[in-house]
Motif scaffolding. Structure first.
Motif, short mmCIF file in Angstrom:
data_model
loop_
_atom_site.label_atom_id
_atom_site.label_comp_id
_atom_site.label_asym_id
_atom_site.label_seq_id
_atom_site.Cartn_x
_atom_site.Cartn_y
_atom_site.Cartn_z
N ALA A 1 -0.30 -42.84 47.17
CA ALA A 1 -0.59 -42.81 45.73
C ALA A 1 -0.92 -44.22 45.28
O ALA A 1 -0.27 -45.18 45.71
CB ALA A 1 0.60 -42.26 44.95
N ILE A 2 -1.92 -44.33 44.44
CA ILE A 2 -2.23 -45.60 43.78
C ILE A 2 -2.14 -45.33 42.29
O ILE A 2 -2.84 -44.47 41.76
CB ILE A 2 -3.62 -46.13 44.17
CG1 ILE A 2 -3.67 -46.43 45.67
CG2 ILE A 2 -3.94 -47.39 43.36
CD1 ILE A 2 -5.00 -46.93 46.16
N PHE B 1 9.42 -52.41 42.42
CA PHE B 1 10.05 -52.47 43.74
C PHE B 1 11.48 -51.95 43.69
O PHE B 1 11.92 -51.27 44.61
CB PHE B 1 10.01 -53.90 44.30
CG PHE B 1 8.72 -54.22 44.99
CD1 PHE B 1 8.45 -53.72 46.27
CD2 PHE B 1 7.76 -55.02 44.38
CE1 PHE B 1 7.25 -54.00 46.91
CE2 PHE B 1 6.56 -55.31 45.02
CZ PHE B 1 6.31 -54.80 46.28
N GLU B 2 12.21 -52.23 42.62
CA GLU B 2 13.60 -51.78 42.53
C GLU B 2 13.72 -50.30 42.22
O GLU B 2 14.48 -49.58 42.86
CB GLU B 2 14.33 -52.59 41.46
CG GLU B 2 14.56 -54.03 41.84
CD GLU B 2 15.10 -54.86 40.69
OE1 GLU B 2 15.60 -54.27 39.70
OE2 GLU B 2 15.00 -56.09 40.77
N ASP C 1 7.77 -45.74 49.61
CA ASP C 1 7.60 -47.04 50.24
C ASP C 1 6.59 -47.77 49.36
O ASP C 1 5.43 -47.40 49.31
CB ASP C 1 7.07 -46.86 51.67
CG ASP C 1 6.72 -48.17 52.34
OD1 ASP C 1 7.12 -49.24 51.84
OD2 ASP C 1 6.04 -48.12 53.37
N VAL C 2 7.07 -48.77 48.63
CA VAL C 2 6.18 -49.53 47.75
C VAL C 2 5.48 -50.57 48.60
O VAL C 2 6.06 -51.60 48.94
CB VAL C 2 6.95 -50.18 46.58
CG1 VAL C 2 6.00 -50.95 45.68
CG2 VAL C 2 7.70 -49.11 45.78
N ALA C 3 4.26 -50.28 48.98
CA ALA C 3 3.53 -51.16 49.90
C ALA C 3 3.11 -52.45 49.23
O ALA C 3 3.15 -53.51 49.84
CB ALA C 3 2.32 -50.43 50.48
N ASN C 4 2.71 -52.36 47.96
CA ASN C 4 2.23 -53.56 47.28
C ASN C 4 2.12 -53.27 45.79
O ASN C 4 1.95 -52.13 45.37
CB ASN C 4 0.86 -53.97 47.83
CG ASN C 4 0.48 -55.38 47.43
OD1 ASN C 4 1.26 -56.12 46.85
ND2 ASN C 4 -0.75 -55.76 47.75
N TYR D 1 -1.93 -52.50 39.88
CA TYR D 1 -1.82 -51.24 40.62
C TYR D 1 -0.62 -51.27 41.54
O TYR D 1 -0.33 -52.29 42.17
CB TYR D 1 -3.07 -50.97 41.46
CG TYR D 1 -4.26 -50.60 40.63
CD1 TYR D 1 -4.52 -49.27 40.29
CD2 TYR D 1 -5.13 -51.58 40.16
CE1 TYR D 1 -5.60 -48.94 39.52
CE2 TYR D 1 -6.22 -51.25 39.37
CZ TYR D 1 -6.45 -49.93 39.06
OH TYR D 1 -7.53 -49.60 38.28
N ALA D 2 0.08 -50.15 41.65
CA ALA D 2 1.17 -49.99 42.61
C ALA D 2 0.65 -49.11 43.74
O ALA D 2 0.11 -48.03 43.51
CB ALA D 2 2.38 -49.34 41.95
N PHE D 3 0.78 -49.59 44.97
CA PHE D 3 0.34 -48.85 46.15
C PHE D 3 1.58 -48.24 46.79
O PHE D 3 2.45 -48.97 47.27
CB PHE D 3 -0.38 -49.79 47.12
CG PHE D 3 -1.63 -50.39 46.54
CD1 PHE D 3 -2.85 -49.81 46.77
CD2 PHE D 3 -1.55 -51.51 45.72
CE1 PHE D 3 -4.01 -50.35 46.21
CE2 PHE D 3 -2.71 -52.06 45.16
CZ PHE D 3 -3.93 -51.47 45.40
N LEU D 4 1.65 -46.92 46.80
CA LEU D 4 2.86 -46.20 47.21
C LEU D 4 2.57 -45.27 48.37
O LEU D 4 1.51 -44.68 48.45
CB LEU D 4 3.39 -45.37 46.03
CG LEU D 4 3.50 -46.09 44.68
CD1 LEU D 4 3.83 -45.09 43.58
CD2 LEU D 4 4.54 -47.19 44.74
#
Length: 145
Positions: A103-104, A115-116, A123-126, A131-134
């Motif tokens: 998911a983005i 992140f928390e 898994d929060v990749a970045n 944008y959050a890359f999940l």
């Protein structure tokens, strides 16, 4: 773990007019793309694109673990008014994503918060450029608030 972006089933959650949904279909030429919003899309759907409407609250009428990729730029994932349903929508995204699905999510939330808080489910990749890359992880403790 997924090692390719050759998605088959893509969801554009809160797709708005549908323009971005058609763009996703051109980016992922082997994917069926579903654009979902609370209002009807105004764009003519491209090949392999279907538009549908949903309520403003989960659940979606999508089977569990069927989407390879979910994309959303909805303010529901930000500090904007109406964000209170954010966690319910994250839980719904996790439900429809296949194991290792991606998911983005566009967000203006603080990187540390993401992140928390979101790492209890994904898994929060970045987190970069808004944008959050999940990546979905089955079997990890989920949050229900």
């Amino acid at each position: 773990m997924r090692t390719t972006l050759d998605f088959e089933d893509v969801v554009d959650l809160f797709c708005g007019t549908g323009d971005r949904t058609n763009t996703l279909a051109s980016i992922f030429p082997n994917a069926d793309v579903l654009g979902i919003d609370v209002v009807h899309a105004t764009t003519v759907p491209a090949d392999r694109v279907v538009f549908t409407t949903t309520d403003a609250y989960p659940p979606l009428s999508i089977a569990s673990e069927t989407a390879d990729f979910v994309f959303s730029t909805s303010p529901r994932f930000s500090t904007a008014p109406g964000h209170r349903e954010r966690n319910k929508w994250l839980i719904e995204i996790d439900r429809i994503l296949e194991k290792d699905g991606i998911a983005i999510i566009a967000t203006d939330l603080d990187r540390n918060y993401i992140f928390e808080e979101w790492s209890t489910m994904f898994d929060v990749a970045n987190v970069s450029n808004g944008y959050a890359f999940l990546r979905s992880i089955r079997g990890r403790r989920r949050f229900y608030r």
